[in-house]
Design a protein around this motif. Sequence first.
Motif, PDB file in Angstrom:
ATOM      1  N   ALA A  97      74.611 -11.066  10.581  1.00  0.00           N
ATOM      2  CA  ALA A  97      73.828 -10.541  11.707  1.00  0.00           C
ATOM      3  C   ALA A  97      73.635  -9.037  11.555  1.00  0.00           C
ATOM      4  N   GLY A  98      73.519  -8.586  10.309  1.00  0.00           N
ATOM      5  CA  GLY A  98      73.338  -7.162  10.051  1.00  0.00           C
ATOM      6  C   GLY A  98      71.866  -6.794   9.973  1.00  0.00           C
TER       7      GLY A  98
ATOM      8  N   ALA B 244      69.508  -9.433   8.173  1.00  0.00           N
ATOM      9  CA  ALA B 244      69.419 -10.666   8.956  1.00  0.00           C
ATOM     10  C   ALA B 244      68.499 -10.461  10.154  1.00  0.00           C
TER      11      ALA B 244
ATOM     12  N   TYR C  74      75.652 -16.965  12.923  1.00  0.00           N
ATOM     13  CA  TYR C  74      77.100 -16.801  12.807  1.00  0.00           C
ATOM     14  C   TYR C  74      77.380 -15.543  11.984  1.00  0.00           C
TER      15      TYR C  74
ATOM     16  N   THR D 232      81.100 -13.003  11.145  1.00  0.00           N
ATOM     17  CA  THR D 232      82.514 -12.793  11.468  1.00  0.00           C
ATOM     18  C   THR D 232      82.664 -11.710  12.542  1.00  0.00           C
ATOM     19  N   ASN D 233      81.672 -10.833  12.636  1.00  0.00           N
ATOM     20  CA  ASN D 233      81.687  -9.826  13.693  1.00  0.00           C
ATOM     21  C   ASN D 233      80.848 -10.356  14.862  1.00  0.00           C
TER      22      ASN D 233
ATOM     23  N   ARG E  93      78.270  -8.082  16.606  1.00  0.00           N
ATOM     24  CA  ARG E  93      76.979  -7.919  15.927  1.00  0.00           C
ATOM     25  C   ARG E  93      76.104  -9.156  16.151  1.00  0.00           C
TER      26      ARG E  93
ATOM     27  N   SER F 117      74.633 -12.511   4.744  1.00  0.00           N
ATOM     28  CA  SER F 117      75.891 -11.786   4.983  1.00  0.00           C
ATOM     29  C   SER F 117      76.151 -10.876   3.779  1.00  0.00           C
ATOM     30  N   VAL F 118      77.315 -10.211   3.747  1.00  0.00           N
ATOM     31  CA  VAL F 118      77.600  -9.314   2.615  1.00  0.00           C
ATOM     32  C   VAL F 118      77.706 -10.145   1.328  1.00  0.00           C
ATOM     33  N   ASP F 119      77.383  -9.508   0.223  1.00  0.00           N
ATOM     34  CA  ASP F 119      77.119 -10.255  -1.019  1.00  0.00           C
ATOM     35  C   ASP F 119      78.274 -11.164  -1.465  1.00  0.00           C
TER      36      ASP F 119
ATOM     37  N   LYS G 231      69.311 -11.970  -1.881  1.00  0.00           N
ATOM     38  CA  LYS G 231      69.777 -11.496  -3.178  1.00  0.00           C
ATOM     39  C   LYS G 231      70.993 -10.616  -2.967  1.00  0.00           C
TER      40      LYS G 231
ATOM     41  N   ASN H 286      62.204 -10.625  -2.796  1.00  0.00           N
ATOM     42  CA  ASN H 286      60.980 -10.105  -2.199  1.00  0.00           C
ATOM     43  C   ASN H 286      60.205  -9.187  -3.135  1.00  0.00           C
TER      44      ASN H 286
ATOM     45  N   ARG I 259      79.370   2.341   2.550  1.00  0.00           N
ATOM     46  CA  ARG I 259      79.914   1.102   3.154  1.00  0.00           C
ATOM     47  C   ARG I 259      80.286   0.088   2.104  1.00  0.00           C
TER      48      ARG I 259
ATOM     49  N   HIS J  62      67.313  -7.383  -8.376  1.00  0.00           N
ATOM     50  CA  HIS J  62      65.856  -7.349  -8.140  1.00  0.00           C
ATOM     51  C   HIS J  62      65.106  -6.999  -9.421  1.00  0.00           C
TER      52      HIS J  62
ATOM     53  N   TYR K 243      76.665  -1.220  14.707  1.00  0.00           N
ATOM     54  CA  TYR K 243      77.777  -0.808  13.840  1.00  0.00           C
ATOM     55  C   TYR K 243      78.836  -0.011  14.614  1.00  0.00           C
TER      56      TYR K 243
ATOM     57  N   TYR L  67      84.516  -2.208  10.236  1.00  0.00           N
ATOM     58  CA  TYR L  67      83.398  -1.890   9.324  1.00  0.00           C
ATOM     59  C   TYR L  67      82.824  -0.551   9.780  1.00  0.00           C
TER      60      TYR L  67
END
Length: 407
Positions: free
Chosen positions: A9-10, A13, A35, A37-38, A41, A74-76, A97, A125, A167, A185, A246, A255
Amino acid sequence: MKKYALVGAGNRALHMFAKPLTDELKDQAELVGVYDTNTHRAQQLSLQCRGVPVYNSFEEMLQRSGADEIIVASVDYTHDEYIIRALEAGLDVISEKPMTINHAKCNAILEAENRTGNKVTVTFNARFNPYTARIKELIKEGYVGDILSVHMEWMLDTSHGADYFRRWHRYLEKSGGLLVHKSTHHFDLINWWLEEEPLELRAFGSRRFYGPTREKRGERCLTCNYQKECEFYFDIREKDFHQNFYLEAEGFDGYYRDQCVFADDIDIYDTMSVNVLYSRGTQLSYSLTAHSPYEGWKVSINGTKGRLEASNTYNGANAKALHNEIKLFNRSGEEITIKLNKLEGSHGGSDYLLRRMLFVGDVPDRLGQMADSRAGALSLLIGDAANISIADNRSVKIGELLSFAHA
Ligand SMILES: NC(=O)c1ccc[n+]([C@@H]2O[C@H](COP(=O)([O-])OP(=O)(O)OC[C@H]3O[C@@H](n4cnc5c(N)ncnc54)[C@H](O)[C@@H]3O)[C@@H](O)[C@H]2O)c1
């Protein structure tokens, strides 16, 4: 109408998927859950997206949302887990990606896809930018003949580039470093243009710009003593989005969006070069710089019939030009210039076109822009192999990394 549920949900997203799906695409596709984890957010995203239901666990979202397909943003380093669980639940997946960050996770995804028969699409993209697509067309139309070599230089500036050092991207174990997170990319574009497979590479990487290169530094910008004098100062309170998504969410997972780019524990490279040999003999020389005074890229493609040159600048000189240009040099000494109108919208208009193809289907896929797990794998494996090459100081064969034979 097809139903989608979103993991993460960053920033991406929200802007690439949740907002468009609940606004411009609301009559063509339905977002049925999110969904992260935070949970703060996820709730913020829901507030901005017509109250899309927030789930407390991925399992619950899989079981209760009624989703036909899962979108992973979500994060990679978490992509593999959600991709595999969704495939095993009988659903196809759209993944941001990089598909994942290393060969072990990549092999597990390919194996799960093969075992379940469900499919992963990777949202490259960059393939949808009309400029990169025109390069693909010109190659297909034979303007450069058989390709012999490619040179690509990619520049990230000290605003965008620095942001990767603030981050999670700054840890190899979370992003695979910029050779995976960012270069996936670029390697994908090259793989797509060439229609050849990468075989072997040698890479170098260093970190001499960010990391512990200055004494005047702090833990994070918000509490730093050098706010006024540091050119990298990032004010997390300046934009509502950063504040809501954030700063106010920190208590849930620690985070911090504005950590110091000069921290000791950063372990990704800021200066990278890679030489790749492809299956038909094409040689690629590639470099990525994360501290350039301006942002953009340059590519030259040399073939039996001539040479193609293209470059793009996102800020600084030329960024405001109305056109992108591609130059073709043939063996008769002629120079042909092709001008393309620049499109409005995020990532040069590419995000909009990608969403139309993904969710509406009214943009025909003439050039094979929709990428599958194979493209996701081959591009990330170049970055992973480059990381291994740098760490072990040796050449690495892509075949060494694939335990799962992929057609
Ligand atoms: N294609 C593009 O142009 C593009 C641009 C930006 C980002 N991305 C990709 O989008 C993804 C998200 O990037 P972002 O910039 O939005 O980052 P972000 O930090 O803004 O968001 C990442 C989200 O993942 C969540 N998260 C962390 N661990 C999780 C876990 N175990 N389970 C579920 N959620 C978890 C975080 O809480 C956060 O909300 C990344 O994979 C990134 O590579 C793609």
